[in-house]
Scaffold this motif. Structure first.
Motif, PDB file in Angstrom:
ATOM      1  N   TRP A  24      45.549  40.078  43.239  1.00 21.71           N
ATOM      2  CA  TRP A  24      44.162  39.766  42.915  1.00 21.71           C
ATOM      3  C   TRP A  24      44.119  39.165  41.530  1.00 21.71           C
ATOM      4  CZ3 TRP A  24      41.823  39.954  47.240  1.00 21.71           C
ATOM      5  CH2 TRP A  24      42.106  40.951  48.168  1.00 21.71           C
ATOM      6  N   PRO A  25      43.117  38.338  41.250  1.00 17.62           N
ATOM      7  CA  PRO A  25      42.997  37.794  39.895  1.00 17.62           C
ATOM      8  C   PRO A  25      42.853  38.917  38.876  1.00 17.62           C
ATOM      9  CG  PRO A  25      41.476  36.707  41.404  1.00 17.62           C
ATOM     10  CD  PRO A  25      42.081  37.868  42.142  1.00 17.62           C
ATOM     11  N   SER A  26      43.473  38.744  37.754  1.00 16.38           N
ATOM     12  CA  SER A  26      43.388  39.721  36.678  1.00 16.38           C
ATOM     13  C   SER A  26      41.985  39.731  36.093  1.00 16.38           C
ATOM     14  CB  SER A  26      44.396  39.358  35.589  1.00 16.38           C
ATOM     15  OG  SER A  26      44.104  40.029  34.399  1.00 16.38           O
TER      16      SER A  26
ATOM     17  N   LYS B 204      37.324  33.760  31.992  1.00 21.28           N
ATOM     18  CA  LYS B 204      36.897  33.444  30.618  1.00 21.28           C
ATOM     19  C   LYS B 204      35.438  33.815  30.342  1.00 21.28           C
ATOM     20  CE  LYS B 204      40.887  31.609  29.881  1.00 21.28           C
ATOM     21  NZ  LYS B 204      41.926  32.560  29.708  1.00 21.28           N
ATOM     22  N   ILE B 205      34.591  33.785  31.370  1.00 16.60           N
ATOM     23  CA  ILE B 205      33.167  34.105  31.190  1.00 16.60           C
ATOM     24  C   ILE B 205      32.847  35.273  32.125  1.00 16.60           C
ATOM     25  CG2 ILE B 205      30.800  33.225  31.243  1.00 16.60           C
ATOM     26  CD1 ILE B 205      32.032  30.397  31.020  1.00 16.60           C
TER      27      ILE B 205
ATOM     28  N   CYS C  54      32.287  35.830  36.616  1.00 11.20           N
ATOM     29  CA  CYS C  54      33.471  36.191  37.388  1.00 11.20           C
ATOM     30  C   CYS C  54      33.061  36.872  38.692  1.00 11.20           C
ATOM     31  CB  CYS C  54      34.352  37.153  36.605  1.00 11.20           C
ATOM     32  SG  CYS C  54      34.984  36.446  35.097  1.00 11.20           S
ATOM     33  N   PRO C  55      33.688  36.471  39.787  1.00 13.13           N
ATOM     34  CA  PRO C  55      33.373  37.155  41.048  1.00 13.13           C
ATOM     35  C   PRO C  55      33.903  38.577  41.033  1.00 13.13           C
ATOM     36  CG  PRO C  55      35.147  35.594  41.364  1.00 13.13           C
ATOM     37  CD  PRO C  55      34.664  35.424  39.956  1.00 13.13           C
TER      38      PRO C  55
END
Length: 122
Positions: free
Chosen positions: A19-21, A26-27, A31-32
């Protein structure tokens, strides 16, 4: 910008998924939120996407009220119809609508407003 919720399902156990860290976004408010569900490792009775949607239905209602678009991608034989039915059931619970009215609402949201988008395969 509206923060979206993405329930995800997969056949692999949670430890094998990437999964994305949390630090890669950045914002943060854009972010989902990834809310995974695993068919091979059910969590608190949640095994499939529709189970996760139902468990998170209060958030789903709020996101839809804010103008969210629901994207469904995957199995068109089993998963997609179950997810659509769950969305209709969430609508019924939130509004007191009948089954027929919920189905009509789903059709309108999908066909007229483009806020329920299904990319499915069979």
């Amino acid at each position: 910008m509206l923060s979206a919720t993405f329930p995800r399902s997969g056949p692999r156990p949670p430890r094998q998924r990437r999964w994305p860290s949390k630090n890669s976004c950045k914002i943060p408010e854009r972010c989902p939120q990834v809310r995974p569900v695993f068919s091979t490792a059910p969590d608190d009775g949640r095994k499939y996407v529709q189970h996760r949607l139902w468990a998170d239905r209060a958030d789903v209602v709020e996101l839809v009220k804010q103008g969210a678009t629901v994207y469904v991608c995957g199995d068109g034989k089993h998963m997609a119809p179950e997810v659509r039915d769950t969305c209709a059931l969430i609508y019924r619970e939130a509004t007191g609508a009948s089954a027929a009215d919920a189905d009509a609402w789903m059709d309108e949201v999908e066909r007229t407003h483009g806020r329920y988008v299904a990319d499915i395969f069979t």
